[in-house]
Design a protein around this motif. Structure first.
Motif, PDB file in Angstrom:
ATOM      1  N   ARG A 150      -3.817  -5.461   0.701  1.00  0.00           N
ATOM      2  CA  ARG A 150      -2.377  -5.339   0.450  1.00  0.00           C
ATOM      3  C   ARG A 150      -1.997  -4.246  -0.539  1.00  0.00           C
ATOM      4  N   PHE A 151      -2.976  -3.772  -1.329  1.00  0.00           N
ATOM      5  CA  PHE A 151      -2.671  -2.821  -2.393  1.00  0.00           C
ATOM      6  C   PHE A 151      -3.635  -1.646  -2.352  1.00  0.00           C
ATOM      7  N   ALA A 152      -3.114  -0.475  -2.686  1.00  0.00           N
ATOM      8  CA  ALA A 152      -3.948   0.724  -2.765  1.00  0.00           C
ATOM      9  C   ALA A 152      -4.863   0.610  -3.988  1.00  0.00           C
ATOM     10  N   LYS A 164       0.810  -1.229   0.000  1.00  0.00           N
ATOM     11  CA  LYS A 164       0.000   0.000   0.000  1.00  0.00           C
ATOM     12  C   LYS A 164       0.838   1.271   0.000  1.00  0.00           C
ATOM     13  N   ASN A 165       2.033   1.205   0.575  1.00  0.00           N
ATOM     14  CA  ASN A 165       2.869   2.397   0.672  1.00  0.00           C
ATOM     15  C   ASN A 165       3.838   2.564  -0.496  1.00  0.00           C
ATOM     16  N   VAL A 166       3.812   1.637  -1.439  1.00  0.00           N
ATOM     17  CA  VAL A 166       4.668   1.752  -2.615  1.00  0.00           C
ATOM     18  C   VAL A 166       3.941   2.620  -3.634  1.00  0.00           C
ATOM     19  N   LYS A 215       7.447  -3.999  -9.535  1.00  0.00           N
ATOM     20  CA  LYS A 215       7.380  -5.207  -8.708  1.00  0.00           C
ATOM     21  C   LYS A 215       6.023  -5.283  -7.988  1.00  0.00           C
ATOM     22  N   ALA A 216       5.545  -4.155  -7.495  1.00  0.00           N
ATOM     23  CA  ALA A 216       4.241  -4.114  -6.824  1.00  0.00           C
ATOM     24  C   ALA A 216       3.109  -4.404  -7.815  1.00  0.00           C
ATOM     25  N   ASN A 217       3.236  -3.927  -9.056  1.00  0.00           N
ATOM     26  CA  ASN A 217       2.224  -4.216 -10.080  1.00  0.00           C
ATOM     27  C   ASN A 217       2.125  -5.719 -10.331  1.00  0.00           C
ATOM     28  N   ILE A 218       3.271  -6.380 -10.431  1.00  0.00           N
ATOM     29  CA  ILE A 218       3.275  -7.828 -10.662  1.00  0.00           C
ATOM     30  C   ILE A 218       2.695  -8.566  -9.457  1.00  0.00           C
ATOM     31  N   ALA A 219       3.046  -8.132  -8.254  1.00  0.00           N
ATOM     32  CA  ALA A 219       2.494  -8.741  -7.042  1.00  0.00           C
ATOM     33  C   ALA A 219       0.983  -8.535  -6.981  1.00  0.00           C
ATOM     34  N   CYS A 220       0.503  -7.374  -7.419  1.00  0.00           N
ATOM     35  CA  CYS A 220      -0.935  -7.085  -7.441  1.00  0.00           C
ATOM     36  C   CYS A 220      -1.637  -8.015  -8.422  1.00  0.00           C
ATOM     37  N   LYS A 221      -1.064  -8.189  -9.598  1.00  0.00           N
ATOM     38  CA  LYS A 221      -1.615  -9.108 -10.603  1.00  0.00           C
ATOM     39  C   LYS A 221      -1.748 -10.507 -10.001  1.00  0.00           C
ATOM     40  N   GLU A 222      -0.688 -10.969  -9.331  1.00  0.00           N
ATOM     41  CA  GLU A 222      -0.702 -12.298  -8.726  1.00  0.00           C
ATOM     42  C   GLU A 222      -1.741 -12.389  -7.613  1.00  0.00           C
ATOM     43  N   ALA A 223      -1.894 -11.330  -6.840  1.00  0.00           N
ATOM     44  CA  ALA A 223      -2.889 -11.315  -5.761  1.00  0.00           C
ATOM     45  C   ALA A 223      -4.308 -11.364  -6.326  1.00  0.00           C
ATOM     46  N   ILE A 224      -4.546 -10.678  -7.435  1.00  0.00           N
ATOM     47  CA  ILE A 224      -5.865 -10.709  -8.071  1.00  0.00           C
ATOM     48  C   ILE A 224      -6.159 -12.121  -8.575  1.00  0.00           C
ATOM     49  N   GLU A 225      -5.189 -12.731  -9.231  1.00  0.00           N
ATOM     50  CA  GLU A 225      -5.375 -14.094  -9.730  1.00  0.00           C
ATOM     51  C   GLU A 225      -5.641 -15.063  -8.577  1.00  0.00           C
ATOM     52  N   LYS A 226      -4.899 -14.905  -7.493  1.00  0.00           N
ATOM     53  CA  LYS A 226      -5.083 -15.768  -6.319  1.00  0.00           C
ATOM     54  C   LYS A 226      -6.463 -15.548  -5.698  1.00  0.00           C
ATOM     55  N   ALA A 227      -6.869 -14.300  -5.576  1.00  0.00           N
ATOM     56  CA  ALA A 227      -8.183 -13.989  -4.982  1.00  0.00           C
ATOM     57  C   ALA A 227      -9.312 -14.564  -5.831  1.00  0.00           C
ATOM     58  N   ILE A 228      -9.193 -14.452  -7.136  1.00  0.00           N
ATOM     59  CA  ILE A 228     -10.222 -15.011  -8.021  1.00  0.00           C
ATOM     60  C   ILE A 228     -10.257 -16.525  -7.861  1.00  0.00           C
ATOM     61  N   SER A 229      -9.090 -17.147  -7.858  1.00  0.00           N
ATOM     62  CA  SER A 229      -9.010 -18.598  -7.727  1.00  0.00           C
ATOM     63  C   SER A 229      -9.598 -19.086  -6.404  1.00  0.00           C
ATOM     64  N   GLU A 230      -9.259 -18.414  -5.318  1.00  0.00           N
ATOM     65  CA  GLU A 230      -9.716 -18.835  -3.991  1.00  0.00           C
ATOM     66  C   GLU A 230     -11.193 -18.554  -3.746  1.00  0.00           C
ATOM     67  N   TYR A 278      10.726   3.236 -10.126  1.00  0.00           N
ATOM     68  CA  TYR A 278      10.095   2.483 -11.212  1.00  0.00           C
ATOM     69  C   TYR A 278      10.095   0.991 -10.889  1.00  0.00           C
ATOM     70  N   ARG A 279      11.250   0.478 -10.471  1.00  0.00           N
ATOM     71  CA  ARG A 279      11.359  -0.959 -10.190  1.00  0.00           C
ATOM     72  C   ARG A 279      10.470  -1.383  -9.026  1.00  0.00           C
ATOM     73  N   ALA A 280      10.413  -0.568  -7.984  1.00  0.00           N
ATOM     74  CA  ALA A 280       9.556  -0.889  -6.838  1.00  0.00           C
ATOM     75  C   ALA A 280       8.089  -0.922  -7.264  1.00  0.00           C
ATOM     76  N   SER A 281       7.686   0.043  -8.071  1.00  0.00           N
ATOM     77  CA  SER A 281       6.303   0.099  -8.552  1.00  0.00           C
ATOM     78  C   SER A 281       5.993  -1.077  -9.482  1.00  0.00           C
TER      79      SER A 281
END
Length: 177
Positions: free
Chosen positions: A67-69, A7-9, A33-48, A28-31
């Motif tokens: 976990r994400f803004a 959330k703070n990135v 990385k957070a974008n990819i983690a967000c994508k993975e979290a969305i996929e996981k949330a949909i799956s679960e 740029y790299r931190a953002s």
């Protein structure tokens, strides 16, 4: 994938080339990385939260929001919808919404768009569409009631007003009509 809170990135709004030119590659790299983690979290949330041919988007969306803004979630979802513009399983309303979210073109040296790495592609496009629709409704709701909790005093006054409603006096006859 870790359960790190992103959330703070800050969401970096420019391309890697811009970041390199302006000495902002770390941001740029931190953002990114957070974008990819967000994508993975969305996929996981949909799956679960997909059971019995139904997506429980009321549970899936907050799972990602922990976990994400909202701006990052919107950015990832908009990039996803834009990449799937050809797909009829994404609603026209969500496609129109995605075009209103700024997503910069970030092309690498091989003319590959870097945003493809944070496109939600491990979930069925129809489920992604449901997730996007629910996310948009939540965002609209939060705009109309921005974090304002109902006043305890107002609740007490409502209860007091309800309890002061006149009731029939025991033993009194009702007026005849």
């Amino acid at each position: 994938m870790s359960d790190k809170n992103y959330k703070n990135v800050a969401l970096y709004p420019h391309s890697a080339a811009y970041a390199r030119e302006h000495g902002e590659l770390d941001a740029y790299r931190a953002s990114y990385k957070a974008n990819i983690a967000c994508k993975e979290a969305i996929e996981k949330a949909i799956s679960e939260n997909y059971h019995d041919n139904r997506l429980n988007s009321k549970a899936a969306s907050p799972q990602v929001g922990e976990r994400f803004a909202g701006g990052r979630i919107a950015h990832v979802l908009a990039a996803t919808v834009r990449h799937k513009d050809w797909d009829g399983r994404i609603s026209p309303d969500n496609k129109a919404w995605a075009k209103t979210i700024p997503v910069c073109e970030d092309v690498d040296a091989w003319q590959q768009d870097r945003s493809v790495y944070f496109v939600v592609d491990q979930a069925h496009p129809g489920l992604v569409d449901l997730f996007v629709s629910h996310f948009r409704k939540e965002q609209e709701h939060s705009k109309t009631t921005p974090g304002k909790k109902p006043s305890v005093l107002a609740k007490l006054r409502e209860k007091t007003a309800e309890s002061e409603v006149p009731t029939a006096i025991p033993g009194a006859k009702e007026a005849e009509r």
